[in-house]
Enzyme design. Structure first.
Site, short mmCIF file in Angstrom:
data_model
loop_
_atom_site.label_atom_id
_atom_site.label_comp_id
_atom_site.label_asym_id
_atom_site.label_seq_id
_atom_site.Cartn_x
_atom_site.Cartn_y
_atom_site.Cartn_z
N TYR A 51 -6.10 -12.30 -11.69
CA TYR A 51 -5.94 -11.16 -10.77
C TYR A 51 -7.22 -10.33 -10.64
O TYR A 51 -7.15 -9.15 -10.26
CB TYR A 51 -4.77 -10.28 -11.21
CG TYR A 51 -3.41 -10.83 -10.80
CD1 TYR A 51 -3.06 -10.96 -9.45
CD2 TYR A 51 -2.47 -11.20 -11.75
CE1 TYR A 51 -1.81 -11.44 -9.08
CE2 TYR A 51 -1.22 -11.68 -11.38
CZ TYR A 51 -0.90 -11.80 -10.03
OH TYR A 51 0.34 -12.27 -9.66
N PHE A 59 -2.66 -0.38 -9.82
CA PHE A 59 -1.57 -1.06 -10.53
C PHE A 59 -2.06 -2.24 -11.38
O PHE A 59 -1.25 -2.95 -11.94
CB PHE A 59 -0.49 -1.51 -9.54
CG PHE A 59 -0.99 -2.44 -8.45
CD1 PHE A 59 -1.17 -3.79 -8.67
CD2 PHE A 59 -1.27 -1.94 -7.18
CE1 PHE A 59 -1.62 -4.63 -7.66
CE2 PHE A 59 -1.72 -2.76 -6.17
CZ PHE A 59 -1.90 -4.12 -6.42
N ARG A 87 4.07 -18.60 1.91
CA ARG A 87 4.05 -17.15 2.11
C ARG A 87 5.30 -16.72 2.89
O ARG A 87 5.87 -15.66 2.63
CB ARG A 87 2.79 -16.72 2.87
CG ARG A 87 1.48 -16.93 2.13
CD ARG A 87 1.31 -16.05 0.93
NE ARG A 87 1.35 -14.64 1.22
CZ ARG A 87 1.07 -13.69 0.34
NH1 ARG A 87 0.73 -14.01 -0.92
NH2 ARG A 87 1.14 -12.43 0.65
N THR A 93 5.60 -8.55 0.02
CA THR A 93 5.33 -8.13 -1.36
C THR A 93 6.42 -7.19 -1.88
O THR A 93 6.92 -7.36 -3.00
CB THR A 93 3.96 -7.40 -1.43
OG1 THR A 93 2.98 -8.22 -0.81
CG2 THR A 93 3.57 -7.11 -2.87
N ARG A 104 11.90 -13.28 -2.14
CA ARG A 104 11.81 -11.91 -2.66
C ARG A 104 13.00 -11.07 -2.21
O ARG A 104 13.47 -10.22 -2.96
CB ARG A 104 10.48 -11.30 -2.23
CG ARG A 104 9.32 -11.85 -3.10
CD ARG A 104 7.97 -11.51 -2.55
NE ARG A 104 6.90 -11.73 -3.52
CZ ARG A 104 5.61 -11.66 -3.22
NH1 ARG A 104 5.23 -11.39 -1.99
NH2 ARG A 104 4.69 -11.87 -4.14
N ASN A 114 8.34 -9.09 -8.47
CA ASN A 114 8.79 -9.65 -7.20
C ASN A 114 8.90 -11.18 -7.23
O ASN A 114 8.76 -11.86 -6.23
CB ASN A 114 7.92 -9.15 -6.04
CG ASN A 114 6.46 -9.49 -6.22
OD1 ASN A 114 6.10 -10.20 -7.16
ND2 ASN A 114 5.62 -9.01 -5.33
N HIS A 117 4.52 -15.55 -7.03
CA HIS A 117 3.16 -15.42 -6.48
C HIS A 117 2.92 -16.61 -5.57
O HIS A 117 3.42 -17.70 -5.85
CB HIS A 117 2.11 -15.43 -7.60
CG HIS A 117 0.72 -15.67 -7.07
ND1 HIS A 117 -0.08 -14.63 -6.64
CD2 HIS A 117 0.01 -16.80 -6.86
CE1 HIS A 117 -1.22 -15.14 -6.18
NE2 HIS A 117 -1.19 -16.46 -6.32
N GLU A 128 -7.13 -21.10 -7.22
CA GLU A 128 -6.01 -20.81 -8.13
C GLU A 128 -5.45 -22.09 -8.75
O GLU A 128 -5.08 -22.10 -9.93
CB GLU A 128 -4.93 -20.04 -7.37
CG GLU A 128 -5.39 -18.64 -6.98
CD GLU A 128 -4.41 -17.86 -6.11
OE1 GLU A 128 -4.73 -16.70 -5.78
OE2 GLU A 128 -3.33 -18.39 -5.77
P1 GDP Z 1 1.24 -10.68 -2.83
O1 GDP Z 1 0.13 -11.53 -2.30
O2 GDP Z 1 2.39 -10.52 -1.87
O3 GDP Z 1 1.72 -11.13 -4.20
O4 GDP Z 1 0.67 -9.17 -3.00
P2 GDP Z 1 -0.74 -8.58 -3.51
O5 GDP Z 1 -1.78 -9.66 -3.59
O6 GDP Z 1 -1.03 -7.38 -2.67
O7 GDP Z 1 -0.42 -8.03 -4.97
C1 GDP Z 1 -0.38 -8.89 -6.09
C2 GDP Z 1 0.80 -8.51 -6.95
O8 GDP Z 1 0.56 -7.20 -7.50
C3 GDP Z 1 2.14 -8.38 -6.23
O9 GDP Z 1 2.81 -9.59 -6.04
C4 GDP Z 1 2.90 -7.46 -7.17
O10 GDP Z 1 3.42 -8.18 -8.31
C5 GDP Z 1 1.80 -6.50 -7.62
N1 GDP Z 1 1.74 -5.31 -6.78
C6 GDP Z 1 1.33 -5.19 -5.47
N2 GDP Z 1 1.39 -3.94 -5.03
C7 GDP Z 1 1.84 -3.19 -6.08
C8 GDP Z 1 2.09 -1.81 -6.27
O11 GDP Z 1 1.92 -0.98 -5.36
N3 GDP Z 1 2.52 -1.43 -7.51
C9 GDP Z 1 2.72 -2.31 -8.54
N4 GDP Z 1 3.15 -1.86 -9.73
N5 GDP Z 1 2.48 -3.63 -8.39
C10 GDP Z 1 2.05 -4.07 -7.19
#
Ligand code: GDP
Length: 140
Positions: A51, A59, A87, A93, A104, A114, A117, A128
Site C-alpha cells: 500500500y 488512513f 472492479r 470502496t 462490497r 470492505n 482488494h 501487484e
Molecule cells: P479501492 O481501490 O476501492 O480498494 O480503494 P483505495 O485504493 O482508495 O483505498 C485502498 C483501501 O484503503 C480501501 O479498499 C479501504 O480498505 C481503505 N480505505 C480507503 N479509504 C478509506 C478511508 O477513508 N478510511 C479508512 N479507514 N480506510 C480507507
C-alpha cells in the site's frame, strides 16, 4: 476485449467471517477464473510495501493494521477485461455507495473493512501479481 490477469485480495474481515468461498463464487459467477490462490498472514512490511502509494493518506496506518489483523487470500484472476470486470463486481470502496449485486454491497462492513482488494489498472495488476506470486504459481 483481451484476456487479462488482475490481482485480488480477500481481506481479513471476510476471512474472519468464513466467507472466502462466497466471495470467490461471486468472482467466478462474474466470469473471472482463479488461476492462483494462497492464504497468508501479511507482515507489516508486506502491507506497507503493498500500500506504499497510500503512505501519505490519513488512513494509512489504520489500513496496514487492518490488513495484518488476520489472514487474507491473495489471488490472481483471469478473464476477458479482467481488471475492469473485477472492479465492477467488487463495487465502490465505500459499501454505502456500492451497487446492488456487488461484493462490497453484499459483504463489506465499512469503508476500511470492505472485504476485497482489486487492481485498478493493468499496470498495477502486473506489479501487484509480481509482489505476491512467481510465474510458476500461476496456472491458467
Ligand atoms: P479501492 O481501490 O476501492 O480498494 O480503494 P483505495 O485504493 O482508495 O483505498 C485502498 C483501501 O484503503 C480501501 O479498499 C479501504 O480498505 C481503505 N480505505 C480507503 N479509504 C478509506 C478511508 O477513508 N478510511 C479508512 N479507514 N480506510 C480507507
Amino acid at each position: 476485449m483481451a484476456t487479462e490477469r488482475t490481482f485480488s485480495i480477500i481481506k481479513p474481515d471476510a476471512t474472519r467471517r468464513n466467507i472466502t468461498g462466497a466471495v470467490t463464487a461471486m468472482l467466478e459467477k462474474a466470469g473471472l477464473r482463479v488461476v492462483a490462490s494462497r492464504r497468508i498472514r501479511m507482515t507489516r512490511e508486506q502491507a506497507e510495501g503493498f500500500y506504499a502509494v497510500h503512505r501519505e493518506r490519513p488512513f494509512f496506518s489504520d489500513l496496514v493494521s487492518f490488513m495484518t489483523s488476520g489472514p487474507v487470500v491473495v489471488q490472481v484472476l483471469e478473464g476477458e477485461d479482467a481488471v475492469a470486470l473485477n472492479r465492477k463486481v467488487m463495487g465502490a470502496t465505500n459499501p454505502k455507495d456500492a451497487e446492488e449485486g456487488t461484493i462490497r454491497r453484499a459483504f463489506a462492513e465499512s469503508i476500511e473493512a470492505n472485504s476485497v482488494h482489486g487492481s485498478d489498472s493493468l499496470d498495477n495488476a502486473r506489479i501487484e501479481i509480481d509482489f505476491f506470486f512467481s510465474a510458476d504459481e500461476i496456472v491458467g
